[in-house]
Design a protein around this motif. Structure first.
Motif, short mmCIF file in Angstrom:
data_model
loop_
_atom_site.label_atom_id
_atom_site.label_comp_id
_atom_site.label_asym_id
_atom_site.label_seq_id
_atom_site.Cartn_x
_atom_site.Cartn_y
_atom_site.Cartn_z
N SER A 18 0.74 -1.14 -0.07
CA SER A 18 -0.07 -0.01 0.07
C SER A 18 0.78 1.45 -0.01
O SER A 18 0.75 2.03 -0.69
CB SER A 18 -0.84 -0.13 1.24
OG SER A 18 -1.48 1.16 1.32
N ALA A 19 1.73 1.20 0.86
CA ALA A 19 2.67 2.46 0.95
C ALA A 19 3.48 2.70 -0.13
O ALA A 19 3.61 3.81 -0.79
CB ALA A 19 3.67 2.18 2.21
N GLY A 21 3.95 3.34 -3.76
CA GLY A 21 2.88 3.42 -4.72
C GLY A 21 3.60 4.46 -5.86
O GLY A 21 4.64 4.65 -5.96
N LEU A 22 2.63 5.04 -6.67
CA LEU A 22 3.06 6.24 -7.60
C LEU A 22 3.90 7.15 -6.83
O LEU A 22 4.71 7.88 -7.34
CB LEU A 22 1.90 6.59 -8.23
CG LEU A 22 0.91 5.79 -9.16
CD1 LEU A 22 -0.41 6.52 -9.59
CD2 LEU A 22 1.93 5.37 -10.20
N ASN A 24 6.27 7.11 -4.73
CA ASN A 24 7.52 6.91 -4.68
C ASN A 24 8.08 6.85 -5.92
O ASN A 24 9.29 7.47 -5.99
CB ASN A 24 7.89 5.34 -4.29
CG ASN A 24 7.27 5.02 -2.99
OD1 ASN A 24 6.04 4.94 -2.73
ND2 ASN A 24 7.78 4.57 -1.99
N ILE A 95 -10.13 9.50 -2.70
CA ILE A 95 -8.89 9.15 -3.43
C ILE A 95 -9.00 8.08 -4.35
O ILE A 95 -8.46 8.17 -5.64
CB ILE A 95 -7.71 9.03 -2.60
CG1 ILE A 95 -7.28 10.17 -1.54
CG2 ILE A 95 -6.31 8.38 -3.32
CD1 ILE A 95 -6.07 9.96 -0.70
N TYR A 99 -7.73 7.63 -8.24
CA TYR A 99 -6.62 6.81 -8.28
C TYR A 99 -6.58 5.81 -9.38
O TYR A 99 -5.88 5.47 -10.12
CB TYR A 99 -6.24 6.20 -6.87
CG TYR A 99 -4.42 5.79 -6.66
CD1 TYR A 99 -3.68 6.84 -6.31
CD2 TYR A 99 -4.18 4.46 -6.55
CE1 TYR A 99 -2.53 6.52 -5.83
CE2 TYR A 99 -2.88 4.37 -6.29
CZ TYR A 99 -1.96 5.22 -5.99
OH TYR A 99 -0.63 4.92 -5.77
N PHE A 232 1.83 11.08 2.50
CA PHE A 232 1.39 10.63 1.36
C PHE A 232 1.88 9.18 1.08
O PHE A 232 1.15 8.36 1.10
CB PHE A 232 1.72 11.59 0.29
CG PHE A 232 0.89 11.01 -0.81
CD1 PHE A 232 -0.43 11.35 -1.06
CD2 PHE A 232 1.83 10.46 -1.87
CE1 PHE A 232 -1.13 10.73 -2.21
CE2 PHE A 232 1.18 9.75 -2.95
CZ PHE A 232 -0.28 9.96 -3.21
N SER A 233 3.57 9.24 1.22
CA SER A 233 3.92 8.16 0.77
C SER A 233 3.81 6.90 1.76
O SER A 233 3.75 5.70 1.22
CB SER A 233 5.50 8.40 0.64
OG SER A 233 6.04 7.19 0.10
N LEU A 234 3.40 7.16 2.93
CA LEU A 234 3.16 6.06 3.92
C LEU A 234 1.60 5.60 3.96
O LEU A 234 1.25 4.97 4.90
CB LEU A 234 3.82 6.31 5.29
CG LEU A 234 5.20 6.31 5.17
CD1 LEU A 234 5.67 6.56 6.79
CD2 LEU A 234 6.00 5.26 4.49
N SER A 235 0.82 6.03 3.06
CA SER A 235 -0.60 5.71 3.12
C SER A 235 -1.02 6.01 4.54
O SER A 235 -2.11 5.19 4.95
CB SER A 235 -0.72 4.29 2.53
OG SER A 235 -0.45 4.21 1.65
N MET A 238 -5.67 7.37 6.49
CA MET A 238 -6.85 7.19 5.31
C MET A 238 -7.50 5.87 5.74
O MET A 238 -8.51 5.37 4.93
CB MET A 238 -6.25 6.67 4.04
CG MET A 238 -5.38 7.74 3.10
SD MET A 238 -6.41 9.14 2.48
CE MET A 238 -5.96 10.25 3.22
N ILE A 240 -6.21 2.90 6.03
CA ILE A 240 -5.71 1.84 5.60
C ILE A 240 -5.06 0.84 6.64
O ILE A 240 -5.39 -0.17 6.59
CB ILE A 240 -4.80 2.10 4.32
CG1 ILE A 240 -5.74 2.78 3.40
CG2 ILE A 240 -4.08 0.80 3.79
CD1 ILE A 240 -4.74 3.31 2.04
N SER A 335 -1.73 -0.24 -3.75
CA SER A 335 -2.28 1.03 -3.15
C SER A 335 -3.72 1.33 -3.39
O SER A 335 -4.58 1.81 -2.59
CB SER A 335 -1.36 2.35 -3.78
OG SER A 335 -0.12 1.90 -3.49
N LEU A 339 -7.15 1.08 -0.42
CA LEU A 339 -7.77 2.27 -0.24
C LEU A 339 -9.25 1.52 -0.41
O LEU A 339 -10.26 1.91 0.64
CB LEU A 339 -7.80 3.26 -1.47
CG LEU A 339 -6.65 4.33 -1.15
CD1 LEU A 339 -6.53 5.02 -2.60
CD2 LEU A 339 -7.10 5.19 -0.11
N1 PHE Z 1 1.40 5.43 -0.69
C1 PHE Z 1 0.97 5.73 -1.94
C2 PHE Z 1 1.78 6.10 -2.86
O1 PHE Z 1 3.08 6.45 -2.30
C3 PHE Z 1 -0.51 6.83 -2.36
C4 PHE Z 1 -1.60 6.56 -1.53
C5 PHE Z 1 -1.81 7.48 -0.69
C6 PHE Z 1 -2.20 5.33 -1.30
C7 PHE Z 1 -2.76 7.35 0.24
C8 PHE Z 1 -3.28 5.07 -0.66
C9 PHE Z 1 -3.57 6.21 0.10
O2 PHE Z 1 1.63 6.24 -4.05
#
Ligand code: PHE
Length: 501
Positions: A18-19, A21-22, A24, A95, A99, A232-235, A238, A240, A335, A339
């Protein structure tokens, strides 16, 4: 009885999936480059240690010890906190609606990669052919939809079918799928990295990436960028990580898993940066321009600059095109279903609905709303909603989580719970991060974003877009959170499930 992860390690693999994702691939490298290069790794690691890891531990604890997705876990901490869980879930729902559209672009490009369809001009390909946004821009009709982009309908349906069936198959199915969707993009990134650094010009690109400007460490914006990127990057925020942790046994190790997830995320981001910058260095070398002119981020990176670089590859460009877009798709897929799972788990808890029905309702609703984002004018809506959810939704939920749990329940009590089951014991620093450092940073971020928006509308989009896709939509989330809290649910009684006390 609550579902459980079916193999040891499934949870941490799913959390990493999940973490990673795009964010990164298309966000981290650019943020590093524009915020002091290599020196940025210092604020980034500080943000990871003082906000990312503590908040992740907190979410893991909420899920596993209070056995619920975000709203139920919050409710069990204290009934009046339930709305915070709903805000998280609703922001997550927002999101996922867009997404999934980005995932559809990825699939469309994967198809295009077979023939390197974009040729040397991926910009025209993206806007004219795939998104079909040109008529909207030419008419100056910001906010109008102009029908669906014919190129995106099939990929969008396929993407949603994938997400839907995975969530439909339950925690057992999730655990199986992440065995592929987590490691695969990582391996592919390693391949792309080896390709990238062996191209001529790569070293110039990497120098650009990591050239350290330590004076940037005195710049507050750089620190805020680090915290924003970590969140954002660690999700986080949300719901999750709470939902995923709710399928853990109560005695699961918290701190170990949180360290592994965050470090894996950071490592992947760092390696993705090497891919992006070494390849950009090559493009700059081929075109005879400075690296700074060839660099891009976001949509422009994944769907314009990198595809163009692929077309210039000296050997097997089609192969690298396929590898790159499988990477993009698998980065996004886990990811995306994480969600969806956050929302599905929350509704299942509240109304005691079956998973299959809930998966149909949630995916169906998100699919229908998401059609807006694959319309011809959809990119502008996507940009608008993405900005608002990330700058206000996520920051607000993160802040409230720290405040209600850290102050209202007690950071020290959470720390006690963590230490009961974790190998790596956490000290008072945890309380300080949750009660002071993270909230203060988030308040600053929120205030700065608010000031910006009161100065001028985001990207100068028309007022009705700001209202529908911005303020109005945030207001709806806020109200809906309270409404859902007030509705009498049919949650299982605390302690009635196996493994609970
Ligand atoms: N963590 C994901 C990423 O780095 C994005 C994301 C954000 C996914 C929030 C789910 C919820 O791309």
């Amino acid at each position: 009885m609550r579902e459980r992860w079916t193999w040891r390690g499934a949870f941490v693999v799913a959390a990493i999936g999940s973490a990673v994702g795009l964010g990164n691939m298309w966000r981290f490298p650019y943020v590093v480059y524009s915020s002091g290069g290599g020196a940025f790794l210092i604020p980034y690691l500080v943000a990871l240690l003082t906000a990312g890891i503590p908040l992740m531990m907190l979410e893991f604890t909420l899920g596993s010890r209070f056995s619920g997705a975000a709203p139920l876990a919050m409710k069990r901490v204290k009934p009046s906190f339930e709305f915070v869980g709903w805000w998280a879930v609703l922001a997550g729902f927002a999101i996922i609606t867009y997404y999934a559209a980005i995932l559809a672009w990825g699939l469309r490009y994967l198809w295009g990669a077979l023939t390197l369809e974009w040729g040397a001009d991926a910009g025209t390909y993206l806007y004219d052919k795939v998104l079909q946004i040109m008529p909207v821009l030419e008419a100056g009709a910001y906010g109008s939809l102009f029908g669906l982009s014919t190129d995106l309908v099939i990929p969008f349906i396929l993407g949603w079918l994938a997400i839907f069936f995975i969530v439909f198959s339950g925690v057992k199915g999730l655990g199986r799928v992440v065995m592929i969707t987590m490691p695969l993009p990582f391996i592919l990134i390693l391949i792309l990295m080896v390709r990238g650094i062996t191209l001529p010009g790569a070293v110039d690109g990497l120098n650009f990436y990591l050239a350290s400007d330590f004076s940037q460490l005195a710049n507050a914006q750089v620190w805020l960028a680090a915290y924003g990127q970590v969140f954002f990057s660690l999700s986080l925020a949300m719901g999750i990580m709470i939902a995923y942790a709710s399928y853990l046994p109560r005695d699961a190790d918290i701190s170990n898993n949180a360290f592994m997830t965050s470090l894996a995320d950071a490592l992947t981001a760092f390696l993705a940066g090497i891919v992006v910058f070494s390849t950009t260095g090559y493009v700059a070398y081929k075109l005879g321009v400075p690296v700074g002119e060839a660099i891009a981020s976001g949509v422009g990176l994944a769907f314009v600059a990198y595809p163009e670089a692929i077309s210039m590859m000296p050997v097997a460009p089609v192969l690298f095109g396929i590898i790159f877009f499988i990477t993009i798709f698998t980065l996004g897929l886990d990811s995306a279903f994480s969600l969806t799972e956050s929302v599905v788990a929350a509704i299942m808890d509240k109304f005691s609905l079956g998973r299959k029905l809930t998966a149909v309702i949630v995916s169906g609703a998100a699919f229908l709303i998401g059609l807006v984002f694959i319309s011809r004018g959809g990119l502008l809506w996507l940009d608008q909603v993405d900005y608002f959810v990330n700058s206000f939704g996520l920051v607000l939920v993160g802040l409230l989580t720290c405040l209600v749990v850290g102050w209202g329940y007690g950071a020290d009590k959470i720390r006690g719970l963590i230490n009961e089951t974790s190998e790596i014991k956490v000290g008072v620093w945890f309380d300080i991060c949750i009660k002071f450092i993270t909230p203060i940073i988030l308040i600053v971020l929120l205030t700065l974003n608010l000031i910006d928006r009161f100065k001028e509308p985001y990207e100068g989009y028309p007022a009705f877009m700001q209202i529908v896709g911005g303020w109005g939509f945030i207001a709806v989330l806020i109200i809906l959170g309270f409404v859902l809290m007030k509705i009498k649910g049919r949650e299982p009684k605390y302690g009635s499930e196996e493994g609970e006390v």
